[in-house]
Structures are given as structure tokens and as C-alpha cells.
Design an enzyme around this catalytic site. Sequence first.
Site, PDB file in Angstrom:
ATOM      1  N   HIS A  12     -60.170 -44.754  -4.300  1.00  0.00           N
ATOM      2  CA  HIS A  12     -61.096 -44.928  -3.160  1.00  0.00           C
ATOM      3  C   HIS A  12     -62.474 -45.253  -3.745  1.00  0.00           C
ATOM      4  O   HIS A  12     -63.057 -44.431  -4.396  1.00  0.00           O
ATOM      5  CB  HIS A  12     -61.155 -43.641  -2.323  1.00  0.00           C
ATOM      6  N   HIS A  59     -67.464 -36.275  -1.137  1.00  0.00           N
ATOM      7  CA  HIS A  59     -68.457 -36.516  -2.201  1.00  0.00           C
ATOM      8  C   HIS A  59     -69.862 -36.094  -1.806  1.00  0.00           C
ATOM      9  O   HIS A  59     -70.842 -36.648  -2.279  1.00  0.00           O
ATOM     10  CB  HIS A  59     -68.497 -37.994  -2.571  1.00  0.00           C
TER      11      HIS A  59
HETATM   12  C1  DHB Z   1     -66.868 -45.261  -7.400  1.00  0.00           C
HETATM   13  C2  DHB Z   1     -65.653 -44.581  -7.486  1.00  0.00           C
HETATM   14  C3  DHB Z   1     -65.428 -43.445  -6.720  1.00  0.00           C
HETATM   15  O1  DHB Z   1     -64.268 -42.695  -6.759  1.00  0.00           O
HETATM   16  C4  DHB Z   1     -66.387 -42.980  -5.849  1.00  0.00           C
HETATM   17  O2  DHB Z   1     -66.106 -41.906  -5.086  1.00  0.00           O
HETATM   18  C5  DHB Z   1     -67.620 -43.642  -5.770  1.00  0.00           C
HETATM   19  C6  DHB Z   1     -67.854 -44.783  -6.546  1.00  0.00           C
HETATM   20  C7  DHB Z   1     -67.125 -46.507  -8.195  1.00  0.00           C
HETATM   21  O3  DHB Z   1     -66.348 -46.874  -9.086  1.00  0.00           O
HETATM   22  O4  DHB Z   1     -68.126 -47.193  -7.888  1.00  0.00           O
HETATM   23 FE    FE Z   2     -64.496 -40.707  -5.636  1.00  0.00          FE
END
Ligand code: DHB
Ligand code: FE
Length: 278
Positions: A12, A59
Site C-alpha cells: 500500500h 500510519h
Molecule cells: C510509502 C510506502 C508505504 O508503505 C507507506 O505507508 C507510505 C509511503 C512509499 O514507498 O512511498
Molecule cells: Fe505503509
Amino acid sequence: MAKIVGMLTTSHVPAIGGAIAKNLQQDAYWKPFFDGFIPVRRWLDEVKPDVAVVLYNDHGLNFFLDKMPTFSVGAAPEYHNADEGWGIPTLAPTRGDLDLSWHLINELVDREFDITTCQEMLVDHAFTIPLKLFWPQSPCPIPAVPVCINTVQFPLPSARRCYAFGQAVGDAIRSWDSDKKVVVIGTGGLSHQLDGERAGFINKDFDLKFMDSMINDPAWATQFSIHELVEKTGTQGVELLMWLAARAAVPGTLKKIHSNYHIPISNTASGLMALATV
Ligand code: DHB
Ligand code: FE
């Protein structure tokens, strides 16, 4: 009783939301990623699950560092998305399934998982973007229940604990007094690190071994401590715990419908798997 039709796991990344909004699915950078979802959507059209249980990590949208539950379950009639600061569009709310939510909550507490129950819950890109990839319609045509595992603030639950949690989630779904078909979704990973000295870290060898274990040896990753997983997959790669929990929820031999692995999407080694119950 309810039936689990299979499991879907995917990375994600917020940038995917931007690519969908700008219709970049055929763009050279994005095509190898988006094409992976075509056979998975075809399978979903065939099996037609009625409801999804989505294992993901928030997050900082619904839980911030001041209050961080290890395991939490949504029990809301619908789940709203909100601006997370990534510049991606806010998506339409997703319907919940209160009956399944409360059944999961009761069963998990009965199994001694001291979860946080969320009768209001904002859902971030880790919930909305995978649903959008699997069901591009807006809003998502089936209801979903969010199940959140903390992977953002230490201490994190161990891989072994997440596996046991996933087993309990699966048992709870199968004991739900309903004729509905349920698909279990796990979102996160695979290897990536967004910050610090190792920013940009990717570990293809480990990711491919982990994806293979999803088919042939589901508990393989439980041998690693959280610190070992961070070392092998990056600080955010540890989100692969969602895949582990999802696989534990759907045990036994599964039929591989499709898998895809592509480096990079933003900073992430993106993985996708669809495994069907046989
Ligand atoms: C990215 C990857 C992640 O799992 C996330 O939660 C936020 C950003 C990234 O690779 O930009
Ligand atoms: Fe993530």
C-alpha cells in the site's frame, strides 16, 4: 457458517492513489504494477465475496503516537478516509458490516486478544488503496471490516503474536453465523525503509523467500524477531506482518491465483498475491 474464499495481500503506497487519480495505469512506470491486479479482479468477479476483512496498519491518521493500540477492530457502519498530507484524493467512505465486526470483537476478546474497539475509525491509504485496486468502483461495492495492527510505534507485536492473532481472526470468521463469503486482505510491505541511514533499502531475496513461504510454509517468518525483520526488510518493511496474519487466518493448502513482485513503487518493493481456498 461464513466461508473464507481466499486471501489477497498487497503493498500500500500513497503514490498509487495519485497514479489512479491521474489515470496513469498505462504509463511505463506504473503498468507493471497495475497489470498485476487484472487477474485478481477477474478472480474476484468469479468468486464474488460479500465482505472483506482488511488487516492493515494505520500510519497516524486514526491513531497517533499519544494513543497506539497494538490490535484494533472497526465496529462502525461506515469508514471515512481523510487527508493524510500525501496530496492524494480523499476517497468515498466504505460500508462496514456491524454484525461481523461485533462477532470478531467478541471472539477475539474471548481468545484473550485485548483489542481496542473502534466505533468511529478513519481509514488511511493502507485500507483505501488496496480496496480501490481490487474494486476500482466508487464507493467500494462490498462492505469491509478494518483490523489494524500497530507497526508504526515500538514496541510492535512479534511475528509469532501476529500469526496467532491472524489464526484467531480466521477462526472467528469461520464461526460467524452467516452464509456470507468473506475474503481476507492483508496490506503492507514488502521491503522498504522511508527514513534514516538506510532510506531506500530493498531486499529482493528476502521478499521472494517470504512470498514463497506464503504458499509453502506459512509460519516461516515467525522465526524472526521484530528487530530481525526490520534489519531484513527495513523499518517499514515490517508491515509484512499483515501478510503473515492474513495467511494465518486462511490456513492449509491454498491455490495460487496470481502473484506479482515489482521494484520500485515509490520507495517500496511492491508485492501482490491472491490465494484461493481449495
Ligand atoms: C510509502 C510506502 C508505504 O508503505 C507507506 O505507508 C507510505 C509511503 C512509499 O514507498 O512511498
Ligand atoms: Fe505503509
